[in-house]
Design a protein around this motif. Structure first.
Motif, short mmCIF file in Angstrom:
data_model
loop_
_atom_site.label_atom_id
_atom_site.label_comp_id
_atom_site.label_asym_id
_atom_site.label_seq_id
_atom_site.Cartn_x
_atom_site.Cartn_y
_atom_site.Cartn_z
N LEU A 169 0.82 -1.21 0.00
CA LEU A 169 0.00 0.00 0.00
C LEU A 169 0.86 1.27 0.00
O LEU A 169 0.58 2.22 -0.73
CB LEU A 169 -0.93 -0.01 1.21
N ALA A 170 1.91 1.28 0.85
CA ALA A 170 2.77 2.46 0.91
C ALA A 170 3.45 2.70 -0.43
O ALA A 170 3.58 3.84 -0.89
CB ALA A 170 3.81 2.30 2.01
N GLY A 171 3.89 1.62 -1.07
CA GLY A 171 4.50 1.78 -2.38
C GLY A 171 3.52 2.29 -3.42
O GLY A 171 3.85 3.12 -4.26
N ALA A 172 2.26 1.82 -3.33
CA ALA A 172 1.26 2.22 -4.32
C ALA A 172 0.88 3.69 -4.19
O ALA A 172 0.57 4.34 -5.18
CB ALA A 172 0.01 1.35 -4.18
N VAL A 173 0.88 4.23 -2.97
CA VAL A 173 0.54 5.64 -2.81
C VAL A 173 1.74 6.55 -2.96
O VAL A 173 1.67 7.75 -2.74
CB VAL A 173 -0.16 5.91 -1.45
N GLY A 174 2.90 5.97 -3.30
CA GLY A 174 4.08 6.79 -3.58
C GLY A 174 4.92 7.08 -2.38
O GLY A 174 5.67 8.07 -2.37
N ALA A 175 4.86 6.22 -1.34
CA ALA A 175 5.70 6.44 -0.16
C ALA A 175 7.16 6.25 -0.53
O ALA A 175 7.49 5.53 -1.46
CB ALA A 175 5.31 5.48 0.95
N ARG A 176 8.05 6.90 0.22
CA ARG A 176 9.49 6.79 -0.01
C ARG A 176 10.13 6.16 1.22
O ARG A 176 9.80 6.51 2.34
CB ARG A 176 10.11 8.17 -0.26
N PRO A 177 11.04 5.23 1.03
CA PRO A 177 11.70 4.61 2.18
C PRO A 177 12.64 5.57 2.87
O PRO A 177 13.21 6.46 2.25
CB PRO A 177 12.48 3.45 1.54
N SER A 178 12.83 5.37 4.17
CA SER A 178 13.80 6.19 4.89
C SER A 178 15.20 5.74 4.53
O SER A 178 15.45 4.57 4.33
CB SER A 178 13.59 6.04 6.40
N PRO A 179 16.17 6.65 4.40
CA PRO A 179 17.52 6.30 3.97
C PRO A 179 18.20 5.37 4.95
O PRO A 179 18.40 5.70 6.11
CB PRO A 179 18.23 7.65 3.88
N ALA A 180 18.55 4.15 4.43
CA ALA A 180 19.34 3.18 5.19
C ALA A 180 18.71 2.81 6.51
O ALA A 180 19.35 2.24 7.38
CB ALA A 180 20.75 3.72 5.45
N GLY A 181 17.42 3.07 6.71
CA GLY A 181 16.76 2.70 7.94
C GLY A 181 17.24 3.46 9.14
O GLY A 181 17.00 3.07 10.28
N GLY A 182 17.93 4.61 8.93
CA GLY A 182 18.52 5.33 10.05
C GLY A 182 17.50 5.81 11.06
O GLY A 182 17.68 5.71 12.26
N ALA A 183 16.38 6.35 10.57
CA ALA A 183 15.36 6.85 11.48
C ALA A 183 14.78 5.73 12.31
O ALA A 183 14.58 5.86 13.52
CB ALA A 183 14.27 7.56 10.68
N ALA A 184 14.52 4.58 11.68
CA ALA A 184 13.96 3.45 12.41
C ALA A 184 14.93 2.95 13.47
O ALA A 184 14.53 2.59 14.58
CB ALA A 184 13.61 2.33 11.44
N LEU A 185 16.22 2.91 13.16
CA LEU A 185 17.22 2.46 14.12
C LEU A 185 17.27 3.39 15.33
O LEU A 185 17.31 2.95 16.48
CB LEU A 185 18.59 2.38 13.45
N GLY A 186 17.21 4.71 15.08
CA GLY A 186 17.20 5.65 16.19
C GLY A 186 15.97 5.49 17.05
O GLY A 186 16.05 5.58 18.29
N ASP A 187 14.82 5.22 16.43
CA ASP A 187 13.59 5.01 17.19
C ASP A 187 13.71 3.79 18.09
O ASP A 187 13.23 3.78 19.23
CB ASP A 187 12.40 4.84 16.25
N LEU A 188 14.35 2.73 17.60
CA LEU A 188 14.51 1.51 18.40
C LEU A 188 15.41 1.75 19.60
O LEU A 188 15.14 1.26 20.70
CB LEU A 188 15.07 0.37 17.53
N PHE A 189 16.47 2.51 19.43
CA PHE A 189 17.35 2.82 20.56
C PHE A 189 16.60 3.68 21.59
O PHE A 189 16.74 3.49 22.80
CB PHE A 189 18.61 3.54 20.09
#
Length: 551
Positions: free
Chosen positions: A141-161
């Motif tokens: 769904l995210a791909g179909a509506v034109g979502a863009r991935p976060s670069p190298a997952g950096g934001a997600a990694l910071g959120d996990l920490f």
């Protein structure tokens, strides 16, 4: 970015495609973003046009969530596991279902109430299969509506920490977040909280040390539906409080807390809440990573067929202008048409991508017509040797994992991504000319065979190139039981050396000489003209498929 409508999304999505239960505002409702529901986070006051995935909410208990989504002016709600006919009329959208959508579904009264409430509130309600992974649904769904991935997952990694630190504060013990393979993704750093030696070693190596005792604890953990207390495994280790991280029925990882006896009274409840938030973050991180892979794969597919804009493609792939590259192609032998051939090809894609990412970081791999292609940057003069070893390693691992032969071809190095299509053609050609005992080769190693194959195809396509004395020779042999064609090929392969030709034919030189004389006499062949000899040799080798030995 352009706004997509609900109908457009349903028309273009692949599996597992959501099925429409109701769309009271019609299929032209705009969809602006895709959100994951988190029961422990504040519900957004306004999210116009959002499509909400009901993670952790049963389809027949979604009525209250329908009200919240409608109040936030969302476009729709996606639930999981609603099967069976909804009604004879189907969705009440005013326009009918989107192209390719099957009947609506409703397993019980609870879902019927949710559907009725959605119609009343003007909210679209959709469903996906019970076994559909939420991260996959989010990715599509995210791909179909034109979502863009976060670069190298950096934001997600910071959120996990940040989450690990928050859980450690709430629970009162040092915390780590792991993936299902016991790799440590994030850890807390709260001063004063004890960390034993096994935990310290795991953090340093980013991997939990393996042992039979550890394996048993993970078995107990993943069999449990809530937090579990686990005893210390050695004198130098402290007990643990742990919980599995799940989204629906899918295990995404686990949270582990060092228990030194001073954990908070509500530690188990706080840890369970942390697991819910961790599930949301892990889903987002995985979706971003897979979306990035899909996007780079699609970009590589367009580079391979020559439809991508080279400069933009190089920038998106992280390649500096003028970086030399080559294409590597990997194929399963004999998998075409097999019942599990498509699944095996997808597993090969995963394996190639994993090995390439381990060496090159973010990487472009794609599966096209049963062949896995990887784009390999060439950094220096020894890159060719390293890439051949990489291909050999991938082939060896793939054959062990898939239990079928795998072949790899390396195309020529090209000076920039604008010429990737040519390197792909080279790699395909290498795969076609590999011998029965060969598993990996570069174009330089098989160029002669590749050139002859291309010449064979070219000669066969053009009438004037395929005409000539070779046809008369082959036909004469077939009608008279002679062996003039193979004698000529051996003689020409031997550089017109009669003794060498006789050895190739395993006959006496006089026999070879007699056959050549008869071929001249019977068929009027001019063997004195070097151009005639060259064309005759080329046609007999390619179009007649004859070789100087082993024929």
């Amino acid at each position: 970015m352009d706004t997509h409508t609900l109908g457009e999304l349903l028309d273009t999505l692949g599996e597992p495609a959501p099925r429409l239960l109701t769309a009271p505002s019609g299929l032209t409702t705009p969809v602006t973003e895709v959100l994951l529901y988190d029961a422990h986070a504040p519900f957004p006051d306004r999210a116009p046009g959002a499509l909400l995935l009901a993670v952790g909410v049963r389809a027949d208990a979604a009525g209250a969530l329908v009200d919240e989504a409608a109040a936030a002016r969302m476009a729709g709600l996606v639930v999981r596991g609603a099967n069976g006919p909804l009604s004879e009329q189907g969705p009440q959208s005013g326009q009918g279902p989107a192209s390719g959508q099957g009947p609506s579904s409703e397993p019980g009264q609870g879902l019927a109430d949710a559907v009725a409430r959605a119609r009343e509130r003007g909210l679209a309600l959709l469903t996906v299969d019970e076994d559909a992974a939420w991260h996959h649904v989010h990715l599509l769904l995210a791909g179909a509506v034109g979502a863009r991935p976060s670069p190298a997952g950096g934001a997600a990694l910071g959120d996990l920490f940040s989450l690990a630190g928050a859980v450690a504060t709430a629970v009162g013990g040092a915390t780590v977040i792991e993936d299902p393979r016991q790799r440590i993704l994030a850890h807390s750093t709260i001063p004063g909280q004890p960390v034993d030696e096994p935990r310290r070693q795991g953090i340093l190596g980013r991997q939990v040390p393996g042992s039979p005792e550890n394996t048993e604890q993970y078995r107990v953990l993943f069999a449990s539906h809530g937090p579990v207390r686990l005893p210390a495994l050695s004198a130098e280790e402290l007990p643990r409080l742990a919980v599995a991280v799940r989204a629906g029925g899918e295990t995404l990882g686990s949270l582990w807390v060092v228990d030194d006896g001073t954990l908070a009274p509500d530690a188990e409840e706080a840890l369970a809440q942390g697991a819910s938030t961790a599930a949301l973050l892990l889903l987002r991180a995985r979706a971003a990573q897979e979306l990035s892979r899909h996007m780079t794969g699609d970009l590589l597919r367009r580079l391979l067929d020559g439809t991508a804009e080279p400069a933009t493609a190089a920038e998106r792939l992280g390649l500096a202008p003028g970086t030399p590259v080559r294409v590597a192609a990997f194929a399963l032998e004999g998998a075409a048409g097999a019942p599990d051939g498509e699944q095996a090809a997808l597993r090969l894609l995963d394996l190639v991508r994993l090995q390439c990412e381990a060496r090159y970081g973010r990487h472009a791999c794609v599966l096209v017509d049963g062949v896995v292609y990887a784009l390999l940057p060439v950094a220096d003069g020894r890159a060719g040797e390293r890439q051949r070893r990489l291909a050999e390693d991938i082939v060896r691992r793939a054959e062990q994992a898939l239990r079928v032969p795998v072949r790899a071809g390396l195309g020529d190095v090209v000076p920039e991504v604008a010429e990737v299509r040519g390197s792909r053609e080279d790699a395909d050609l290498v795969l076609r000319v590999l011998g029965p005992e060969e598993t990996v080769a570069a174009m330089d190693e098989v160029r002669a065979r590749a050139v002859l194959l291309r010449l064979t195809e070219l000669l066969g396509e053009r009438r004037e190139l395929a005409a000539g004395a070779w046809r008369d020779i082959v036909a004469y042999d077939a009608g008279h039981g002679t062996d003039y064609a193979r004698t000529l090929v051996c003689w020409l392969d031997a550089g017109c050396d009669m003794a060498r030709a006789a050895r190739l034919l395993a006959v006496h030189p006089n026999t070879c000489r007699y056959r050549l004389r008869q071929a001249r006499t019977q068929l009027g062949i001019d063997l004195d003209d070097p151009d005639e000899r060259l064309v005759l040799w080329l046609q007999l080798r390619t179009l007649a498929g004859l070789r100087g030995t082993g024929v």
